[in-house]
Design a protein around this motif. Structure first.
Motif, PDB file in Angstrom:
ATOM      1  N   PHE A  25      69.755 137.400  91.559  1.00  0.00           N
ATOM      2  CA  PHE A  25      69.461 138.692  90.921  1.00  0.00           C
ATOM      3  C   PHE A  25      68.061 138.631  90.340  1.00  0.00           C
ATOM      4  O   PHE A  25      67.558 137.571  89.993  1.00  0.00           O
ATOM      5  N   ASP A  26      67.428 139.799  90.285  1.00  0.00           N
ATOM      6  CA  ASP A  26      66.074 139.887  89.754  1.00  0.00           C
ATOM      7  C   ASP A  26      65.844 141.282  89.185  1.00  0.00           C
ATOM      8  O   ASP A  26      66.791 142.054  88.984  1.00  0.00           O
ATOM      9  N   ASP A  27      64.590 141.611  88.954  1.00  0.00           N
ATOM     10  CA  ASP A  27      64.220 142.887  88.337  1.00  0.00           C
ATOM     11  C   ASP A  27      64.737 144.097  89.112  1.00  0.00           C
ATOM     12  O   ASP A  27      65.023 145.142  88.516  1.00  0.00           O
ATOM     13  N   SER A  28      64.865 143.982  90.426  1.00  0.00           N
ATOM     14  CA  SER A  28      65.269 145.128  91.246  1.00  0.00           C
ATOM     15  C   SER A  28      66.661 145.647  90.869  1.00  0.00           C
ATOM     16  O   SER A  28      66.925 146.850  90.959  1.00  0.00           O
ATOM     17  N   LEU A  29      67.549 144.766  90.427  1.00  0.00           N
ATOM     18  CA  LEU A  29      68.892 145.193  90.015  1.00  0.00           C
ATOM     19  C   LEU A  29      68.804 146.158  88.834  1.00  0.00           C
ATOM     20  O   LEU A  29      69.460 147.202  88.818  1.00  0.00           O
ATOM     21  N   PHE A  30      67.982 145.852  87.862  1.00  0.00           N
ATOM     22  CA  PHE A  30      67.872 146.675  86.661  1.00  0.00           C
ATOM     23  C   PHE A  30      67.033 147.926  86.915  1.00  0.00           C
ATOM     24  O   PHE A  30      67.277 148.966  86.309  1.00  0.00           O
ATOM     25  N   ALA A  31      66.082 147.842  87.834  1.00  0.00           N
ATOM     26  CA  ALA A  31      65.297 149.017  88.211  1.00  0.00           C
ATOM     27  C   ALA A  31      66.190 150.050  88.898  1.00  0.00           C
ATOM     28  O   ALA A  31      66.020 151.252  88.700  1.00  0.00           O
ATOM     29  N   ALA A  32      67.163 149.584  89.683  1.00  0.00           N
ATOM     30  CA  ALA A  32      68.076 150.494  90.385  1.00  0.00           C
ATOM     31  C   ALA A  32      68.900 151.321  89.405  1.00  0.00           C
ATOM     32  O   ALA A  32      69.271 152.453  89.699  1.00  0.00           O
ATOM     33  N   TYR A  33      69.189 150.752  88.246  1.00  0.00           N
ATOM     34  CA  TYR A  33      69.955 151.471  87.224  1.00  0.00           C
ATOM     35  C   TYR A  33      69.046 152.084  86.158  1.00  0.00           C
ATOM     36  O   TYR A  33      69.525 152.549  85.136  1.00  0.00           O
ATOM     37  N   GLU A  34      67.745 152.046  86.409  1.00  0.00           N
ATOM     38  CA  GLU A  34      66.747 152.603  85.494  1.00  0.00           C
ATOM     39  C   GLU A  34      66.909 152.051  84.079  1.00  0.00           C
ATOM     40  O   GLU A  34      66.783 152.771  83.096  1.00  0.00           O
ATOM     41  N   ASN A  35      67.194 150.749  83.996  1.00  0.00           N
ATOM     42  CA  ASN A  35      67.349 150.093  82.700  1.00  0.00           C
ATOM     43  C   ASN A  35      65.982 149.629  82.234  1.00  0.00           C
ATOM     44  O   ASN A  35      65.377 148.737  82.823  1.00  0.00           O
ATOM     45  N   THR A  36      65.488 150.233  81.164  1.00  0.00           N
ATOM     46  CA  THR A  36      64.167 149.877  80.651  1.00  0.00           C
ATOM     47  C   THR A  36      64.240 148.809  79.563  1.00  0.00           C
ATOM     48  O   THR A  36      63.217 148.312  79.119  1.00  0.00           O
ATOM     49  N   ASP A  37      65.453 148.436  79.133  1.00  0.00           N
ATOM     50  CA  ASP A  37      65.581 147.382  78.126  1.00  0.00           C
ATOM     51  C   ASP A  37      65.305 146.005  78.721  1.00  0.00           C
ATOM     52  O   ASP A  37      64.821 145.114  78.035  1.00  0.00           O
ATOM     53  N   ILE A  38      65.643 145.817  79.978  1.00  0.00           N
ATOM     54  CA  ILE A  38      65.428 144.532  80.650  1.00  0.00           C
ATOM     55  C   ILE A  38      64.025 144.557  81.246  1.00  0.00           C
ATOM     56  O   ILE A  38      63.734 145.322  82.155  1.00  0.00           O
ATOM     57  N   ARG A  39      63.153 143.697  80.724  1.00  0.00           N
ATOM     58  CA  ARG A  39      61.762 143.671  81.168  1.00  0.00           C
ATOM     59  C   ARG A  39      61.564 142.744  82.368  1.00  0.00           C
ATOM     60  O   ARG A  39      60.643 142.932  83.151  1.00  0.00           O
ATOM     61  N   HIS A  40      62.406 141.726  82.477  1.00  0.00           N
ATOM     62  CA  HIS A  40      62.329 140.783  83.593  1.00  0.00           C
ATOM     63  C   HIS A  40      63.695 140.108  83.704  1.00  0.00           C
ATOM     64  O   HIS A  40      64.363 139.897  82.698  1.00  0.00           O
TER      65      HIS A  40
END
Length: 187
Positions: A25-40
């Protein structure tokens, strides 16, 4: 590539029995859910899948780390991710809603998408308060915060009594604090 493709297991071609799979898992997982709390984010997802004719049992182990804002100093803070859980996938023509522990799929489905399960499991594994270990916060930022001691508060309260106006609000605040804490003074 769609992020869901990274976390989808095509189980239809697997024989009954136990199978081991691994994902990253990487940043793309959190970008898909538009999660801005996870920076990396980075880590691995290990899955032990037990397939039978009527269901799948997935034992999921997630290890890695995410970078979030420190709740104390607002600087980047690396938080470890450790999660172990079990997801049961049942087959039925009457598909029910996913509840976090049981997922229902049509018997004709050929794959199971773990994207939401992995995303939610990582978020749920994070501590409620996300802070650096003691001594690692940004000292400049911490210097901007100042905690008022009980003595300073008493002095401000006395000034409020003599100056009136907006300063009187401190005396009201002190009274309300004492009432909400049963008359005890927290310091």
């Amino acid at each position: 590539m769609d992020v869901a493709e990274l976390y989808t297991i095509p189980y239809k071609s697997l024989e009954n029995g136990e199978h081991t799979l691994e994902f990253r898992f990487d940043d793309s997982l959190f970008a898909a859910y538009e999660n801005t709390d996870i920076r990396h984010a980075q880590g691995r997802v290990g899955v032990t899948l037990l397939r039978s004719a009527s269901m799948l049992e997935l034992k999921v182990s997630i290890r890695g780390s995410v970078v979030v804002a420190c709740d104390r100093c607002l600087d980047d803070c690396t938080v470890p991710v450790e999660f172990d859980g079990t997801l049961v996938v049942k087959f039925s023509d009457e598909v029910s809603d996913y509840d976090g522990e049981v997922m229902w799929l049509s018997p004709s489905a050929g794959s199971v998408d773990l994207t939401q399960y992995v995303y939610e499991s990582i978020l749920l594994s994070l501590p409620y308060q996300r802070v650096h270990p003691d001594g690692e916060c940004d000292p400049e930022m911490l210097g901007r915060f100042r905690i008022v001691t009980g003595e300073e508060f008493d002095r401000l309260e006395q000034q409020a009594g003599s100056q009136g106006g907006a300063m009187r609000g401190l005396a009201d605040l002190r009274r309300r604090m004492e009432e909400s804490h049963g008359g005890e003074n927290e310091e």
